[in-house]
Design a protein around this motif. Sequence first.
Motif, PDB file in Angstrom:
ATOM      1  N   SER A 112       0.829  -1.221   0.000  1.00 40.75           N
ATOM      2  CA  SER A 112       0.000   0.000   0.000  1.00 40.75           C
ATOM      3  C   SER A 112       0.855   1.260   0.000  1.00 40.75           C
ATOM      4  CB  SER A 112      -0.920   0.019   1.227  1.00 40.75           C
ATOM      5  OG  SER A 112      -1.836  -1.026   1.171  1.00 40.75           O
ATOM      6  N   PHE A 113       1.910   1.265   0.809  1.00 37.62           N
ATOM      7  CA  PHE A 113       2.804   2.426   0.889  1.00 37.62           C
ATOM      8  C   PHE A 113       3.473   2.687  -0.465  1.00 37.62           C
ATOM      9  CE2 PHE A 113       6.874   4.482   1.952  1.00 37.62           C
ATOM     10  CZ  PHE A 113       6.416   5.558   2.699  1.00 37.62           C
ATOM     11  N   CYS A 114       3.933   1.616  -1.111  1.00 36.64           N
ATOM     12  CA  CYS A 114       4.600   1.758  -2.415  1.00 36.64           C
ATOM     13  C   CYS A 114       3.645   2.324  -3.466  1.00 36.64           C
ATOM     14  CB  CYS A 114       5.168   0.424  -2.871  1.00 36.64           C
ATOM     15  SG  CYS A 114       6.527  -0.163  -1.856  1.00 36.64           S
ATOM     16  N   LYS A 115       2.401   1.849  -3.474  1.00 40.28           N
ATOM     17  CA  LYS A 115       1.402   2.376  -4.417  1.00 40.28           C
ATOM     18  C   LYS A 115       1.147   3.851  -4.159  1.00 40.28           C
ATOM     19  CE  LYS A 115      -1.131  -1.868  -5.360  1.00 40.28           C
ATOM     20  NZ  LYS A 115      -2.401  -2.575  -5.255  1.00 40.28           N
ATOM     21  N   MET A 116       1.092   4.232  -2.879  1.00 42.17           N
ATOM     22  CA  MET A 116       0.835   5.618  -2.513  1.00 42.17           C
ATOM     23  C   MET A 116       1.983   6.540  -2.955  1.00 42.17           C
ATOM     24  SD  MET A 116       0.165   7.123   1.306  1.00 42.17           S
ATOM     25  CE  MET A 116       1.866   6.967   1.810  1.00 42.17           C
ATOM     26  N   LYS A 117       3.213   6.073  -2.857  1.00 40.55           N
ATOM     27  CA  LYS A 117       4.390   6.896  -3.188  1.00 40.55           C
ATOM     28  C   LYS A 117       4.689   6.941  -4.697  1.00 40.55           C
ATOM     29  CE  LYS A 117       6.856   8.580  -0.578  1.00 40.55           C
ATOM     30  NZ  LYS A 117       6.899   9.924  -0.014  1.00 40.55           N
ATOM     31  N   HIS A 118       4.200   5.974  -5.449  1.00 33.54           N
ATOM     32  CA  HIS A 118       4.480   5.895  -6.884  1.00 33.54           C
ATOM     33  C   HIS A 118       4.051   7.181  -7.597  1.00 33.54           C
ATOM     34  CE1 HIS A 118       5.405   3.520 -10.452  1.00 33.54           C
ATOM     35  NE2 HIS A 118       4.407   4.124 -11.027  1.00 33.54           N
ATOM     36  N   PRO A 119       4.828   7.770  -8.511  1.00 36.99           N
ATOM     37  CA  PRO A 119       5.993   7.204  -9.198  1.00 36.99           C
ATOM     38  C   PRO A 119       7.331   7.431  -8.493  1.00 36.99           C
ATOM     39  CG  PRO A 119       5.464   9.284 -10.222  1.00 36.99           C
ATOM     40  CD  PRO A 119       4.443   9.054  -9.125  1.00 36.99           C
ATOM     41  N   SER A 120       7.312   8.017  -7.300  1.00 33.18           N
ATOM     42  CA  SER A 120       8.552   8.139  -6.532  1.00 33.18           C
ATOM     43  C   SER A 120       8.812   6.842  -5.772  1.00 33.18           C
ATOM     44  CB  SER A 120       8.456   9.292  -5.532  1.00 33.18           C
ATOM     45  OG  SER A 120       8.419  10.528  -6.188  1.00 33.18           O
ATOM     46  N   SER A 132      12.697  11.273  -1.187  1.00 26.74           N
ATOM     47  CA  SER A 132      12.656  10.364  -2.322  1.00 26.74           C
ATOM     48  C   SER A 132      12.341  11.115  -3.601  1.00 26.74           C
ATOM     49  CB  SER A 132      11.605   9.270  -2.095  1.00 26.74           C
ATOM     50  OG  SER A 132      10.309   9.816  -2.073  1.00 26.74           O
ATOM     51  N   ASP A 133      12.694  10.462  -4.708  1.00 27.49           N
ATOM     52  CA  ASP A 133      12.288  10.905  -6.037  1.00 27.49           C
ATOM     53  C   ASP A 133      12.065   9.634  -6.850  1.00 27.49           C
ATOM     54  OD1 ASP A 133      14.791  10.020  -7.033  1.00 27.49           O
ATOM     55  OD2 ASP A 133      15.653  12.021  -6.968  1.00 27.49           O
ATOM     56  N   ALA A 170      15.490   6.783  -2.731  1.00 26.71           N
ATOM     57  CA  ALA A 170      14.825   7.080  -1.464  1.00 26.71           C
ATOM     58  C   ALA A 170      15.835   6.839  -0.349  1.00 26.71           C
ATOM     59  CB  ALA A 170      13.598   6.199  -1.262  1.00 26.71           C
ATOM     60  N   GLY A 171      15.838   7.718   0.636  1.00 25.60           N
ATOM     61  CA  GLY A 171      16.773   7.561   1.742  1.00 25.60           C
ATOM     62  C   GLY A 171      16.328   8.339   2.961  1.00 25.60           C
ATOM     63  N   PHE A 172      17.164   8.295   3.984  1.00 27.41           N
ATOM     64  CA  PHE A 172      16.895   9.020   5.216  1.00 27.41           C
ATOM     65  C   PHE A 172      18.204   9.194   5.978  1.00 27.41           C
ATOM     66  CE2 PHE A 172      16.397   4.530   6.033  1.00 27.41           C
ATOM     67  CZ  PHE A 172      17.061   4.319   7.243  1.00 27.41           C
ATOM     68  N   PRO A 173      18.316  10.273   6.764  1.00 26.47           N
ATOM     69  CA  PRO A 173      19.521  10.458   7.573  1.00 26.47           C
ATOM     70  C   PRO A 173      19.450   9.558   8.818  1.00 26.47           C
ATOM     71  CG  PRO A 173      18.040  12.326   7.835  1.00 26.47           C
ATOM     72  CD  PRO A 173      17.420  11.407   6.823  1.00 26.47           C
ATOM     73  N   GLN A 174      20.345   8.604   8.914  1.00 26.28           N
ATOM     74  CA  GLN A 174      20.319   7.653  10.021  1.00 26.28           C
ATOM     75  C   GLN A 174      20.567   8.311  11.369  1.00 26.28           C
ATOM     76  OE1 GLN A 174      22.716   4.180   9.225  1.00 26.28           O
ATOM     77  NE2 GLN A 174      21.979   4.055   7.124  1.00 26.28           N
ATOM     78  N   SER A 175      21.239   9.455  11.367  1.00 24.24           N
ATOM     79  CA  SER A 175      21.557  10.124  12.629  1.00 24.24           C
ATOM     80  C   SER A 175      20.318  10.622  13.366  1.00 24.24           C
ATOM     81  CB  SER A 175      22.517  11.295  12.375  1.00 24.24           C
ATOM     82  OG  SER A 175      21.919  12.235  11.502  1.00 24.24           O
ATOM     83  N   PHE A 176      19.167  10.742  12.676  1.00 27.31           N
ATOM     84  CA  PHE A 176      17.943  11.204  13.323  1.00 27.31           C
ATOM     85  C   PHE A 176      17.068  10.059  13.847  1.00 27.31           C
ATOM     86  CE2 PHE A 176      18.938  14.913  10.683  1.00 27.31           C
ATOM     87  CZ  PHE A 176      18.868  15.907  11.655  1.00 27.31           C
ATOM     88  N   LEU A 177      17.501   8.823  13.621  1.00 26.29           N
ATOM     89  CA  LEU A 177      16.708   7.688  14.095  1.00 26.29           C
ATOM     90  C   LEU A 177      16.841   7.543  15.611  1.00 26.29           C
ATOM     91  CD1 LEU A 177      17.401   4.796  11.567  1.00 26.29           C
ATOM     92  CD2 LEU A 177      15.314   6.129  11.838  1.00 26.29           C
ATOM     93  N   ALA A 197      12.762  -1.423   3.661  1.00 19.54           N
ATOM     94  CA  ALA A 197      12.010  -1.818   2.471  1.00 19.54           C
ATOM     95  C   ALA A 197      11.880  -0.576   1.620  1.00 19.54           C
ATOM     96  CB  ALA A 197      10.630  -2.342   2.845  1.00 19.54           C
ATOM     97  N   HIS A 198      12.132  -0.712   0.328  1.00 18.01           N
ATOM     98  CA  HIS A 198      11.914   0.429  -0.556  1.00 18.01           C
ATOM     99  C   HIS A 198      11.449  -0.053  -1.922  1.00 18.01           C
ATOM    100  CE1 HIS A 198      16.043  -0.425  -1.968  1.00 18.01           C
ATOM    101  NE2 HIS A 198      15.721   0.263  -3.050  1.00 18.01           N
ATOM    102  N   SER A 199      10.770   0.843  -2.614  1.00 14.91           N
ATOM    103  CA  SER A 199      10.191   0.482  -3.907  1.00 14.91           C
ATOM    104  C   SER A 199      11.127   0.836  -5.049  1.00 14.91           C
ATOM    105  CB  SER A 199       8.846   1.187  -4.099  1.00 14.91           C
ATOM    106  OG  SER A 199       8.993   2.587  -4.009  1.00 14.91           O
ATOM    107  N   HIS A 200      10.955   0.120  -6.143  1.00 18.68           N
ATOM    108  CA  HIS A 200      11.629   0.406  -7.409  1.00 18.68           C
ATOM    109  C   HIS A 200      10.549   0.633  -8.463  1.00 18.68           C
ATOM    110  CE1 HIS A 200      15.959  -1.384  -6.850  1.00 18.68           C
ATOM    111  NE2 HIS A 200      15.723  -0.349  -6.054  1.00 18.68           N
ATOM    112  N   PRO A 201      10.179   1.900  -8.697  1.00 15.10           N
ATOM    113  CA  PRO A 201       9.144   2.203  -9.695  1.00 15.10           C
ATOM    114  C   PRO A 201       9.488   1.730 -11.103  1.00 15.10           C
ATOM    115  CG  PRO A 201       9.566   4.112  -8.314  1.00 15.10           C
ATOM    116  CD  PRO A 201      10.625   3.098  -7.991  1.00 15.10           C
TER     117      PRO A 201
END
Length: 137
Positions: A21-29, A57-58, A62-69, A79-83
């Motif tokens: 569901s998340f991947c569909k929502m973010k598509h085409p990014s 993401s674009d 897609a990424g995130f700064p690990q220092s804020f986790l 998990a990440h999508s490949h459009p």
Amino acid sequence: MVQKLERKVILKKDVWNGILSFCKMKHPSEGILILKGKSKKGIITIDGLTIPPFSYSDQTFAGFPQSFLPLDLSYVGTAHSHPSGSAEPSVTDLHNFFGLVSIIIQSPYDSTDDIFAWDSNANSIPITFESDDAQKN
């Protein structure tokens, strides 16, 4: 003699449903999520998802700064999508590997047939998809 530990991933139904569901929502990014669960004797059981803080993401990354986790010992990977429709990990995916497993979801994100798991060396890891009535390998 050192025995190699065979890895396996188990995805709970609400997790794989949420990922699709998340991947569909973010598509085409691309979309990215942190996988939560536990690992024991090579079996990685994933029972939760987290949207990483300050993720970006674009259409090709897609990424995130690990220092804020926040510190959380239940993080087991991402998990990440490949459009583009390919589930193969890219060099960038491997260089930004986080945790024990990387799950890549290929477009069109319609079923568990679009979900693949990889280790940090781009080796495929078998997945068991838990459901209410049966399991699929």
